[in-house]
Every structure is written in C-alpha cells, then in structure tokens.
Scaffold this motif. Structure first.
Motif, PDB file in Angstrom:
ATOM      1  N   ARG A  53       0.837  -1.214   0.000  1.00  0.00           N
ATOM      2  CA  ARG A  53       0.000   0.000   0.000  1.00  0.00           C
ATOM      3  C   ARG A  53       0.865   1.253   0.000  1.00  0.00           C
ATOM      4  O   ARG A  53       0.580   2.217  -0.707  1.00  0.00           O
ATOM      5  CB  ARG A  53      -0.916   0.019   1.228  1.00  0.00           C
ATOM      6  N   GLU A  54       1.934   1.256   0.809  1.00  0.00           N
ATOM      7  CA  GLU A  54       2.824   2.417   0.870  1.00  0.00           C
ATOM      8  C   GLU A  54       3.498   2.676  -0.472  1.00  0.00           C
ATOM      9  O   GLU A  54       3.806   3.819  -0.804  1.00  0.00           O
ATOM     10  CB  GLU A  54       3.861   2.224   1.976  1.00  0.00           C
ATOM     11  N   ALA A  55       3.729   1.624  -1.255  1.00  0.00           N
ATOM     12  CA  ALA A  55       4.317   1.766  -2.591  1.00  0.00           C
ATOM     13  C   ALA A  55       3.241   2.019  -3.652  1.00  0.00           C
ATOM     14  O   ALA A  55       3.557   2.096  -4.838  1.00  0.00           O
ATOM     15  CB  ALA A  55       5.117   0.513  -2.942  1.00  0.00           C
ATOM     16  N   ARG A  56       2.002   2.126  -3.226  1.00  0.00           N
ATOM     17  CA  ARG A  56       0.855   2.373  -4.109  1.00  0.00           C
ATOM     18  C   ARG A  56       0.654   1.239  -5.121  1.00  0.00           C
ATOM     19  O   ARG A  56       0.194   1.464  -6.229  1.00  0.00           O
ATOM     20  CB  ARG A  56       0.958   3.719  -4.826  1.00  0.00           C
ATOM     21  N   LEU A  57       0.994   0.030  -4.728  1.00  0.00           N
ATOM     22  CA  LEU A  57       0.785  -1.124  -5.594  1.00  0.00           C
ATOM     23  C   LEU A  57      -0.559  -1.794  -5.344  1.00  0.00           C
ATOM     24  O   LEU A  57      -1.093  -2.464  -6.219  1.00  0.00           O
ATOM     25  CB  LEU A  57       1.908  -2.149  -5.408  1.00  0.00           C
ATOM     26  N   VAL A  58      -1.085  -1.649  -4.128  1.00  0.00           N
ATOM     27  CA  VAL A  58      -2.412  -2.172  -3.818  1.00  0.00           C
ATOM     28  C   VAL A  58      -3.217  -1.100  -3.105  1.00  0.00           C
ATOM     29  O   VAL A  58      -2.661  -0.184  -2.500  1.00  0.00           O
ATOM     30  CB  VAL A  58      -2.374  -3.456  -2.948  1.00  0.00           C
ATOM     31  N   MET A  59      -4.530  -1.239  -3.221  1.00  0.00           N
ATOM     32  CA  MET A  59      -5.420  -0.355  -2.472  1.00  0.00           C
ATOM     33  C   MET A  59      -6.435  -1.214  -1.733  1.00  0.00           C
ATOM     34  O   MET A  59      -6.666  -2.361  -2.100  1.00  0.00           O
ATOM     35  CB  MET A  59      -6.090   0.651  -3.388  1.00  0.00           C
ATOM     36  N   MET A  60      -7.010  -0.632  -0.687  1.00  0.00           N
ATOM     37  CA  MET A  60      -7.931  -1.359   0.168  1.00  0.00           C
ATOM     38  C   MET A  60      -9.265  -0.631   0.178  1.00  0.00           C
ATOM     39  O   MET A  60      -9.312   0.588   0.156  1.00  0.00           O
ATOM     40  CB  MET A  60      -7.359  -1.432   1.582  1.00  0.00           C
ATOM     41  N   ARG A  61     -10.325  -1.436   0.179  1.00  0.00           N
ATOM     42  CA  ARG A  61     -11.661  -0.861   0.385  1.00  0.00           C
ATOM     43  C   ARG A  61     -12.412  -1.745   1.369  1.00  0.00           C
ATOM     44  O   ARG A  61     -12.316  -2.974   1.314  1.00  0.00           O
ATOM     45  CB  ARG A  61     -12.408  -0.709  -0.926  1.00  0.00           C
ATOM     46  N   PRO A  62     -13.121  -1.114   2.299  1.00  0.00           N
ATOM     47  CA  PRO A  62     -13.900  -1.904   3.251  1.00  0.00           C
ATOM     48  C   PRO A  62     -15.100  -2.541   2.563  1.00  0.00           C
ATOM     49  O   PRO A  62     -15.705  -1.955   1.667  1.00  0.00           O
ATOM     50  CB  PRO A  62     -14.330  -0.890   4.301  1.00  0.00           C
ATOM     51  N   ALA A  63     -15.421  -3.754   2.978  1.00  0.00           N
ATOM     52  CA  ALA A  63     -16.603  -4.464   2.493  1.00  0.00           C
ATOM     53  C   ALA A  63     -17.187  -5.217   3.687  1.00  0.00           C
ATOM     54  O   ALA A  63     -16.755  -6.327   4.004  1.00  0.00           O
ATOM     55  CB  ALA A  63     -16.237  -5.418   1.371  1.00  0.00           C
ATOM     56  N   GLY A  64     -18.120  -4.582   4.375  1.00  0.00           N
ATOM     57  CA  GLY A  64     -18.655  -5.173   5.601  1.00  0.00           C
ATOM     58  C   GLY A  64     -17.576  -5.229   6.661  1.00  0.00           C
ATOM     59  O   GLY A  64     -16.927  -4.226   6.944  1.00  0.00           O
ATOM     60  N   ASN A  65     -17.360  -6.415   7.201  1.00  0.00           N
ATOM     61  CA  ASN A  65     -16.322  -6.548   8.235  1.00  0.00           C
ATOM     62  C   ASN A  65     -14.976  -6.975   7.652  1.00  0.00           C
ATOM     63  O   ASN A  65     -14.060  -7.294   8.381  1.00  0.00           O
ATOM     64  CB  ASN A  65     -16.775  -7.526   9.322  1.00  0.00           C
ATOM     65  N   LYS A  66     -14.870  -6.988   6.328  1.00  0.00           N
ATOM     66  CA  LYS A  66     -13.612  -7.351   5.672  1.00  0.00           C
ATOM     67  C   LYS A  66     -13.012  -6.126   4.989  1.00  0.00           C
ATOM     68  O   LYS A  66     -13.681  -5.140   4.726  1.00  0.00           O
ATOM     69  CB  LYS A  66     -13.846  -8.423   4.595  1.00  0.00           C
ATOM     70  N   ARG A  67     -11.755  -6.272   4.676  1.00  0.00           N
ATOM     71  CA  ARG A  67     -11.065  -5.281   3.838  1.00  0.00           C
ATOM     72  C   ARG A  67     -10.625  -6.024   2.591  1.00  0.00           C
ATOM     73  O   ARG A  67      -9.938  -7.036   2.683  1.00  0.00           O
ATOM     74  CB  ARG A  67      -9.871  -4.687   4.568  1.00  0.00           C
ATOM     75  N   LEU A  68     -11.004  -5.496   1.448  1.00  0.00           N
ATOM     76  CA  LEU A  68     -10.637  -6.130   0.188  1.00  0.00           C
ATOM     77  C   LEU A  68      -9.492  -5.361  -0.454  1.00  0.00           C
ATOM     78  O   LEU A  68      -9.530  -4.129  -0.531  1.00  0.00           O
ATOM     79  CB  LEU A  68     -11.841  -6.189  -0.758  1.00  0.00           C
TER      80      LEU A  68
END
Length: 108
Positions: A53-68
């Motif tokens: 994430r810090e290298a901007r290679l992946v991003m996260m989005r919340p989906a209910g109680n998970k993070r995708l």
C-alpha cells in the motif's frame, strides 16, 4: 531521493510480497483469502500489504467486516516512469552493439 518507482521495485523484491501482488489481478481479495492461497499467516500478509500500500501497488476498500485488496495502477505507473528513463540509453547501447557486431563479421 527515493522516488516511488524505486519504492515499487523495493516492495516487489520480496518473494512473498511479489506473490501477494501477483495474486490480485484476478480481482479483489481479503487478507484471509490471500493468506490461505499462499500458505502464510494473516498477520504476515497484513504486514506485506502495508508495504505494498505504501508503494501504491495495492489499495484497500472496506466491504462489511472485511477489507478487500486490489491492484492500484498508480504504483505500476510509477515503476514504468522510473524504468523509462533508462530506455533511451539501453536502446543506444543495443544499437552500438549491433553496429560493432556487423563491423566484426568477416565479409561473406
């Protein structure tokens, strides 16, 4: 100065992080899904995802109680931009090598 292109290459230098990154083109995945697929603990995957994430290679989005997690095209663009600065000199070196090889060949 460390550019994000260099940070991207550093993030992908680790085998496990690269495997995490390579597991995401098929679509978003949770930490648990990635951990199960790679046979690594969820805690370790979370740490690797933080670096990605810090290298901007992946991003996260919340989906209910998970993070995708999914791929972030910004990091790939940063890596491409970083590597493209070397392309002109690489092409020039290739051209010079071809010229040298032609000059060293005996006449047919």
């Amino acid at each position: 100065m460390v550019t994000n292109g260099v940070r991207v290459l550093g993030a992908l230098a680790d085998d496990t992080r690269r495997a995490v990154f390579e597991s995401l083109p098929q679509g978003p995945k949770s930490v648990g899904e990635i951990a199960t697929a790679l046979g690594v603990t969820s805690s370790a995957i979370s740490q690797h995802l933080k670096v990605l994430r810090e290298a901007r290679l992946v991003m996260m989005r919340p989906a209910g109680n998970k993070r995708l997690y999914s791929l972030d095209p910004r990091g790939l663009a940063d890596a491409r931009d970083y590597l493209e600065q070397f392309w002109p000199s690489a092409l020039a070196a290739y051209s010079a090598a071809l010229s040298t090889a032609r000059e060293e060949q005996p006449p047919a």
